[in-house]
Design a protein around this motif. Structure first.
Motif, PDB file in Angstrom:
ATOM      1  N   SER A 126       0.993  -0.963  -0.051  1.00  0.00           N
ATOM      2  CA  SER A 126      -0.171   0.011   0.003  1.00  0.00           C
ATOM      3  C   SER A 126       0.510   1.169  -0.138  1.00  0.00           C
ATOM      4  O   SER A 126       2.162   0.913   0.900  1.00  0.00           O
ATOM      5  N   GLN A 127       0.161   1.950  -0.708  1.00  0.00           N
ATOM      6  CA  GLN A 127       1.339   3.594  -0.244  1.00  0.00           C
ATOM      7  C   GLN A 127       0.857   4.109   0.636  1.00  0.00           C
ATOM      8  O   GLN A 127       2.534   4.643   0.797  1.00  0.00           O
ATOM      9  N   ALA A 128      -0.074   3.946   1.336  1.00  0.00           N
ATOM     10  CA  ALA A 128       0.077   5.279   2.733  1.00  0.00           C
ATOM     11  C   ALA A 128      -0.597   3.870   3.735  1.00  0.00           C
ATOM     12  O   ALA A 128      -1.675   2.993   3.400  1.00  0.00           O
ATOM     13  N   PRO A 129      -0.216   4.376   5.102  1.00  0.00           N
ATOM     14  CA  PRO A 129      -1.306   3.378   5.793  1.00  0.00           C
ATOM     15  C   PRO A 129      -3.059   3.439   5.815  1.00  0.00           C
ATOM     16  O   PRO A 129      -3.513   2.564   6.658  1.00  0.00           O
ATOM     17  N   ASP A 130      -3.449   4.512   5.386  1.00  0.00           N
ATOM     18  CA  ASP A 130      -4.861   4.625   5.634  1.00  0.00           C
ATOM     19  C   ASP A 130      -5.753   4.609   4.451  1.00  0.00           C
ATOM     20  O   ASP A 130      -6.960   4.239   3.826  1.00  0.00           O
TER      21      ASP A 130
END
Ligand SMILES: Nc1ncnc2c1ncn2[C@@H]1O[C@H](COP(=O)(O)OP(=O)(O)OP(=O)(O)O)[C@@H](O)[C@H]1O
Ligand SMILES: [Mg+2]
Length: 378
Positions: A26-30
């Motif tokens: 994933s690019q970002a944790p959210d």
């Protein structure tokens, strides 16, 4: 799965039932899937060393989008990673020019089209289209970015030379197509395993607004049996010819003269979200079965009429999404809701609803009402 969007989120749900654990890059944790999966790696799909590290220990690697460079996919495959769909297949979902060339070679029905780099070439193309009887001036024509488009971003209806000049000035690599006189849009979804087994879902109608898919009706109402079979056979033939492993969604235009291919996607697709409740095997499970080389699951409908409606981000204000959900469940307990955990931005896909029933007209009305309620709170 490379990519942490809603497709990975829903694939994760399907993986649980298969006793698998979906690792997500994933690019970002959210990101949508990163919020729910247990095994999340943060990294970028264009970074070969991040991909290589991510793939270590995976039974198979697949994608929730089509943006991984084919060179990276080929490199991992050469190192022994089972990565599907392969570079030689996915290129036809990444690059609209390569896709049109290959479809033309295979004799699949496609709109008249041409790669272009100047406004004059676009005008010449329009003039050629217009030279055919009954075609008017040939304008508007449809210009498409060769790479990177989604949800209608990267598609432009050009009304005239001035519009063509303005677009060409942006420097984006383009193809141009005739505007197809379509009756409606339909989609054929199939899955293919490395073993070569294929499974085809019932053909659906997709309804787009402003270039975004808003509704999917399964099965496509009133579609003649022979056209449905032709669309399924075309999708199966393409899956074999292109060597696809995993899902292949073939977006089609239905015209007075038959079907025409719009574009290809090689991953779970918005036109297949209805399968979670509406088919014996969901597209997400089917994609996993395919990339893991299991036998395919049954694709038949679980109800005579199934409608999926996308929930897009609405204008801020009014009730929270949670309050809207509460009221929706009270008003229509039969509606199935999938929320993606994404930040609400106007026009962004933040979830979908699915309704099953006996009568397409009433099922469609319920789905539209539910989606509108979640979107607008009215
Ligand atoms: N040649 C054409 N003639 C008429 N309408 C077209 C044509 N090409 C595209 N469209 C319209 O524009 C929409 C978006 O086009 P396309 O599917 O190529 O773009 P996209 O942004 O890659 O789509 P997606 O949302 O599936 O990622 C189509 O669903 C259709 O409504
Ligand atoms: Mg499309």
């Amino acid at each position: 799965m490379v990519g942490g969007g809603q497709l990975a989120r829903m694939t994760h749900q399907a993986a649980i039932a298969l006793g698998q654990s979906l690792r997500v890059l994933s690019q970002a944790p959210d990101d949508s899937a990163a919020l729910v999966a247990a095994d999340v790696r943060i990294g970028t799909h264009t970074d070969l060393s991040a991909l290589r590290e991510f793939a270590k220990g995976c039974d198979a690697v697949t994608f929730d989008h089509e943006h991984v460079p084919t060179g990276h996919i080929a490199a991992l495959a050469a190192e022994g990673v089972k990565i599907y769909p392969g570079a030689e297949a996915i290129v036809f979902a990444q690059d609209k020019r390569r896709m049109r060339e290959r479809l033309s070679e295979l004799g699949a029905p496609v709109p008249r089209w041409r790669p272009v780099s100047t406004a004059a070439e676009i005008a010449d193309f329009a003039a050629e289209v217009g030279a055919r009887p009954g075609e008017g001036s040939g304008w508007p024509v449809v210009a498409k970015a060769v790479r990177g488009g989604y949800d209608g971003r990267g598609v432009w209806m050009l009304a005239d030379l001035a519009a063509a000049e303005e677009l060409v000035a942006t420097g984006v690599e383009l193809i141009v197509e005739e505007r197809v006189p379509l009756r409606r849009e339909i989609a054929a979804l199939v899955a293919r395993s490395p073993f070569g087994q294929v499974a085809a879902y019932p053909v659906v109608e997709t309804v787009q607004r402003d270039g975004i898919c808003v509704e999917v009706l399964a099965p496509a109402p009133g579609l003649p049996e022979e056209l449905a079979v032709e669309a399924q056979q075309l999708a199966i033939d393409l899956a074999h010819a292109l060597g696809v492993v995993g899902l292949l969604a073939v977006e089609l235009f239905e015209t007075a003269d038959g079907i025409v291919v719009n574009e290809l996607a090689m991953r779970p697709h918005n036109s297949g979200h209805w399968t979670i409740e509406g088919a014996r095997t969901s597209q997400f499970e089917q994609h996993l079965r395919a990339v893991l080389d299991y036998p395919m699951g049954e694709t038949s409908l679980t109800a005579p009429a199934v409608v999926m409606a996308n929930v897009l981000g609405g204008a801020p204000g009014g009730m929270t999404l949670d309050e809207r959900l509460h009221h929706l469940f009270a008003a229509d307990p039969g509606v199935r809701v999938h929320l993606y955990g994404k930040q609400v931005r106007p026009g962004r896909k933040i979830g979908h609803v699915t309704v099953l029933g006996d009568d397409m007209t009433s099922v469609r009305a319920r789905a539209a009402r539910a989606a509108r309620w979640l979107q607008e709170g009215k």
